[in-house]
Motif scaffolding. Structure first.
Motif, PDB file in Angstrom:
ATOM      1  N   GLY A 219       0.789  -1.146   0.004  1.00 45.64           N
ATOM      2  CA  GLY A 219       0.012  -0.072  -0.158  1.00 45.64           C
ATOM      3  C   GLY A 219       0.657   1.355   0.069  1.00 45.64           C
ATOM      4  N   ARG A 220       2.263   1.204  -0.313  1.00 44.26           N
ATOM      5  CA  ARG A 220       2.870   2.340  -0.541  1.00 44.26           C
ATOM      6  C   ARG A 220       3.549   2.531  -1.694  1.00 44.26           C
ATOM      7  N   PRO A 221       2.528   3.395  -2.536  1.00 43.41           N
ATOM      8  CA  PRO A 221       3.086   3.210  -4.115  1.00 43.41           C
ATOM      9  C   PRO A 221       4.555   3.939  -4.317  1.00 43.41           C
ATOM     10  N   ALA A 222       5.013   4.890  -3.507  1.00 43.19           N
ATOM     11  CA  ALA A 222       6.226   5.487  -3.754  1.00 43.19           C
ATOM     12  C   ALA A 222       7.392   4.675  -3.486  1.00 43.19           C
ATOM     13  N   ALA A 223       7.334   3.735  -2.261  1.00 45.76           N
ATOM     14  CA  ALA A 223       8.345   2.632  -2.036  1.00 45.76           C
ATOM     15  C   ALA A 223       8.348   1.682  -3.023  1.00 45.76           C
ATOM     16  N   ALA A 224       7.100   1.499  -3.619  1.00 49.02           N
ATOM     17  CA  ALA A 224       7.251   0.434  -4.583  1.00 49.02           C
ATOM     18  C   ALA A 224       7.733   0.737  -5.979  1.00 49.02           C
ATOM     19  N   ALA A 225       7.649   2.123  -6.192  1.00 47.25           N
ATOM     20  CA  ALA A 225       8.333   2.836  -7.263  1.00 47.25           C
ATOM     21  C   ALA A 225       9.910   2.768  -7.070  1.00 47.25           C
ATOM     22  N   ALA A 226      10.353   2.995  -5.970  1.00 48.16           N
ATOM     23  CA  ALA A 226      11.681   2.911  -5.445  1.00 48.16           C
ATOM     24  C   ALA A 226      11.985   1.553  -5.899  1.00 48.16           C
ATOM     25  N   ARG A 227      11.411   0.661  -5.299  1.00 49.55           N
ATOM     26  CA  ARG A 227      12.022  -0.780  -5.521  1.00 49.55           C
ATOM     27  C   ARG A 227      12.188  -1.101  -7.102  1.00 49.55           C
ATOM     28  N   SER A 228      11.126  -0.760  -7.881  1.00 53.77           N
ATOM     29  CA  SER A 228      11.288  -0.768  -9.261  1.00 53.77           C
ATOM     30  C   SER A 228      12.303  -0.324  -9.861  1.00 53.77           C
ATOM     31  N   LEU A 229      12.820   1.000  -9.320  1.00 57.49           N
ATOM     32  CA  LEU A 229      14.007   1.392  -9.911  1.00 57.49           C
ATOM     33  C   LEU A 229      15.288   0.625  -9.715  1.00 57.49           C
TER      34      LEU A 229
END
Length: 362
Positions: free
Chosen positions: A149-159
Motif C-alpha cells: 500500500g506504499r506506491p512511492a516505496a514500490a516505485a523505488a523498488r522498481s528503480l
C-alpha cells in the motif's frame, strides 16, 4: 428527450452562427457522470499548455567516485505522471548507468511529496476506490498498485530492480522519503505532452488519469496537490468563462458533481474558438471509431463526424461534444439524462447526434 426521463436536459448550438438549434431544460443542472472530464481536461490543456509534460526525475545526494560508485542516496521524485510504467523506470535506470554509475552505496527512495497521500476518490473521503482503477499518488508506477500500500516505496523498488538489471549494484534498502534540497538532478523522464494525456483520459474515459490530472492541477496552480485544490482550479478556470458547475472531483464518479447542458455547450464553444491545434476536440472519442463510442453510431451520419465524451453511472447517461455537420457547420451539443435506463438513453443520444450530423444549416 421526454421519452428518456423527466430528469433529462439537452442543448444544441451552431458554433458558426451562434444560433440555438434545440433547448430542453437546458439550464437545469444534473449529474454529468464522466462528461465531467471535459472540465478537468480543458483546464489541464489551458493551464499547463498542450506541449507541457509531467517530468519524473532522479535526484542524488552524495557523489560519484572514480570507481563508479555513487556514495549517497538516489531519490525518484514523482511528478504525478499517470502514464509512468516499467519501461519508463527502465529508461531512467539506463540513464543513470550511462552516467558511469556501477554501484550505489546508498538507498533508492521514492518521493511522492508533490501530491497528497489520499489514494481514492471524493466519495470515499480519499480512501482507495476501485472505481478509479488505480492508486493515486505523486510517485506511482503502473497505476500505483503495491503489495504494502506504499506506491512511492514500490516505485523505488522498481528503480532498484531496473538498476540491477543493468548491472548496477544497489546496497541500501528501497523506501520512501522527501528529496533533500541539496540533491542534484541526475536523470529525467517526461510524460507524454498534455495534449496526449487528455486524449488518454477522454477517449477511454479513464478515471485514474482524470483524478491524477486534477491533483496535478492543484499542485501546479492551486498551492497543494489535493483533489480539493485541483477542483478549485477547475472551478476558477470555468468561472473565467462565465461557467459555474459544481466540481468536486476530476472524473465525474461523484454524484455531487452537477452541471447543465448549457454550461457544457458554453465550454465546448469557448474551447472550439481558441483550440487552434484541435487538441481538445481531438481528445474526445470519435463516433463509430474510437474509445467509448467505438460501437455506437456506426453507419450513421454521426460516424466520423462527431467527437464526444460519454458519461455513465447507475441511472445516469450523458453525451456531449461537437459534430462537423454535413452542411459544414460545427455543432456543439450536450445531453444529460438522470434517472434513466442506460441502453434506451444511448439510443436516443445516438439518434440526436445523427440528426445533428445531418444538419445543413438551412
Amino acid at each position: 428527450m421526454r421519452a428518456t426521463s423527466p430528469f433529462s436536459g439537452a442543448y444544441v448550438r451552431d458554433l458558426d452562427t451562434g444560433r440555438t438549434l434545440f433547448s430542453y431544460k437546458a439550464g437545469v443542472t444534473r449529474s454529468p457522470a464522466s462528461v465531467e472530464k471535459l472540465y478537468t481536461t480543458s483546464t489541464a490543456l489551458l493551464r499547463f499548455g498542450p506541449d507541457a509534460a509531467l517530468t519524473t526525475t532522479v535526484m542524488g545526494t552524495g557523489g560519484l567516485d572514480a570507481l563508479g560508485v555513487w556514495r549517497g542516496n538516489l531519490y525518484l521524485r514523482g511528478a504525478g505522471d499517470p502514464t509512468l510504467g516499467s519501461l519508463g523506470v527502465a529508461a531512467l535506470a539506463g540513464a543513470l548507468a550511462g552516467l558511469g554509475i556501477a554501484r550505489v552505496e546508498g538507498s533508492i527512495l521514492g518521493d511522492e511529496s508533490l501530491l497528497d497521500r489520499l489514494r481514492g476518490s471524493f466519495d470515499t473521503g480519499g480512501r482507495y476506490d476501485p472505481d478509479i482503477g488505480g492508486v493515486l499518488g505523486g510517485m506511482v508506477v503502473t497505476r500505483g498498485f503495491a503489495r504494502d500500500g506504499r506506491p512511492a516505496a514500490a516505485a523505488a523498488r522498481s528503480l532498484a530492480r531496473a538498476l540491477r538489471a543493468d548491472g548496477v549494484k544497489v546496497t541500501g534498502r528501497s523506501s520512501a522519503a522527501v528529496t533533500p534540497a541539496t540533491a542534484i538532478q541526475l536523470a529525467s523522464l517526461p510524460s507524454p505532452p498534455i495534449r496526449d494525456l487528455i486524449r488518454l483520459t477522454n477517449v477511454p474515459s479513464d478515471n485514474y488519469f482524470a483524478e491524477m490530472l486534477l491533483k496535478d492541477l492543484g499542485a501546479a496552480f492551486g498551492g497543494t496537490g489535493t483533489t480539493a485544490a485541483g477542483a478549485a482550479v477547475v472551478r476558477a478556470q470555468m468561472a473565467a468563462f462565465g461557467i459555474r458547475p459544481v466540481v468536486v472531483d476530476g472524473s465525474g464518479l461523484s454524484r455531487v458533481d452537477h452541471t447543465s447542458p448549457r454550461q457544457l455547450v458554453n465550454l465546448l464553444a469557448r474551447m472550439h474558438a481558441q483550440d487552434l491545434t484541435g487538441a481538445f476536440e481531438g481528445s474526445m472519442a470519435i463516433a463509430g471509431r474510437t474509445g467509448t463510442l467505438i460501437r455506437r453510431m456506426r453507419g450513421t451520419a454521426a460516424q466520423d463526424r462527431c467527437h464526444a465524451k460519454t458519461g455513465t453511472l447507475i441511472a445516469v447517461s450523458a453525451l456531449a461534444g461537437i459534430c462537423e455537420a454535413t452542411g459544414g457547420h460545427a455543432i456543439a451539443f450536450a445531453l444529460l439524462m438522470n434517472r434513466a435506463a442506460i441502453l434506451p438513453a444511448h439510443r436516443v443520444q445516438d439518434r440526436i447526434a445523427s440528426a445533428i450530423a445531418r444538419y445543413t444549416g438551412a
